[in-house]
Scaffold this active site. Structure first.
Site, short mmCIF file in Angstrom:
data_model
loop_
_atom_site.label_atom_id
_atom_site.label_comp_id
_atom_site.label_asym_id
_atom_site.label_seq_id
_atom_site.Cartn_x
_atom_site.Cartn_y
_atom_site.Cartn_z
N LYS A 9 49.24 36.90 36.83
CA LYS A 9 48.56 36.12 35.80
C LYS A 9 49.29 34.82 35.50
O LYS A 9 50.45 34.62 35.87
CB LYS A 9 48.39 36.96 34.53
CG LYS A 9 47.29 38.00 34.69
CD LYS A 9 46.92 38.67 33.38
CE LYS A 9 45.69 39.57 33.57
NZ LYS A 9 45.36 40.32 32.34
N ARG A 53 48.04 47.96 36.25
CA ARG A 53 46.83 47.50 36.94
C ARG A 53 47.22 46.30 37.79
O ARG A 53 47.64 45.27 37.25
CB ARG A 53 45.74 47.14 35.93
CG ARG A 53 44.42 46.69 36.56
CD ARG A 53 43.38 46.40 35.48
NE ARG A 53 42.12 45.97 36.06
CZ ARG A 53 41.81 44.71 36.34
NH1 ARG A 53 42.67 43.73 36.11
NH2 ARG A 53 40.62 44.41 36.87
#
Length: 276
Positions: free
Chosen positions: A222, A256
């Site tokens: 991210k 995840r």
């Protein structure tokens, strides 16, 4: 520790597990559009399972900041063929659907999905909670404000950790009242949070353990990582692994991820650290 029930299979989360990300979208921030054929998809999922993924998470709606809104029909057209293919090819698959729309969730569960990953915790579609409760599948609820199209402008908090805790207290109570047994919470890194807020949240993620439900951490590649390092999502694996260790030390039960093998290596090292 925690267990969750996927299609009658009890999954023990006392040792953290990995959820592999499969994006059936053309515009996801890291791997959008990479899967060009059924063979590409099967090869990716097969590798993730071989590398130790416990769950596979399918998404047909890109929830990246400023992601394009699509119709329910288009989301269904993206995810249902993927679900059908994976359920047919992989037996006893723990298959999660990343969606916030009740009708998409309902269809996907009927086709074999046995877990739901909702970025809005039921706030973008009031029918989601009852749909999940009716099917009795595990439910991942994430913290977010607004929508993927508006969340970047909604980062003003009175007190970030307190606000997130209050949010989860209310959403967990709503899920429990509806009859959902297996609830998992996701702090929502990158969703309606600045880079500084993301790191503050990570530093204090352990506070979320007070809700006494498993915590899923989704930080893989991210922007909090690659913008801090002045690189790109494609160069963010090393930074992701570093922060995965912090997630585990802060109590995460599920990671995840895009890179299953590397995440499982972090879990192995963390387990050795904790047991010696």
């Amino acid at each position: 520790m925690y267990t969750i029930n996927c299609s009658g299979r009890l999954i023990d989360l006392s040792i953290p597990r990995v959820m592999g990300i499969v994006n059936a979208t053309p515009d996801s921030f890291y791997d959008g559009g990479k899967l060009k054929s059924d063979l590409d998809l099967l090869n990716q999922v097969s590798k993730m399972l071989t590398d130790g993924a416990t769950f596979i998470d399918i998404g047909g709606y890109s929830s990246r900041p400023d992601g394009k809104d699509i119709s329910i029909e288009e989301e269904l057209n993206r995810v249902i063929p993927v679900v059908d293919l994976l359920v047919r090819e992989f037996k006893n698959l723990n298959l999660s659907l990343d969606s916030f729309r009740a009708s998409v969730i309902d269809h996907a569960i009927q086709h074999g999905v046995n877990m739901v990953n909702d970025i809005s915790a039921g706030l973008l579609d009031q029918n989601v909670i009852n749909t999940v409760a009716r099917h009795q599948v595990p439910y991942i609820m994430m913290h977010m404000r607004g929508t993927p199209q508006t969340m970047k402008s909604m980062t003003d908090y009175s007190h970030l950790i307190t606000d997130i805790n209050l949010y989860f207290s209310e959403r967990i109570a709503t899920a429990r009242a509806a009859g959902i047994n297996d609830v998992i919470i996701d702090p929502g890194y990158g969703f309606a949070k600045t880079i500084d807020q993301n790191f503050h949240l990570l530093k204090n993620q352990k506070i979320l353990n007070a809700h006494e439900v498993p915590v899923l951490s989704g930080i893989s590649r991210k922007s909090m990582i690659y913008k801090t390092l002045e690189s790109s999502a494609s160069q963010a694996l090393n930074g992701t692994s570093a922060l995965h260790m912090i997630c585990l030390q802060q109590g995460a039960s599920i990671l995840r991820v895009h890179d299953v093998k590397e995440a499982n290596e972090v879990i192995q090292l963390y387990h050795m650290l904790e047991t010696n």
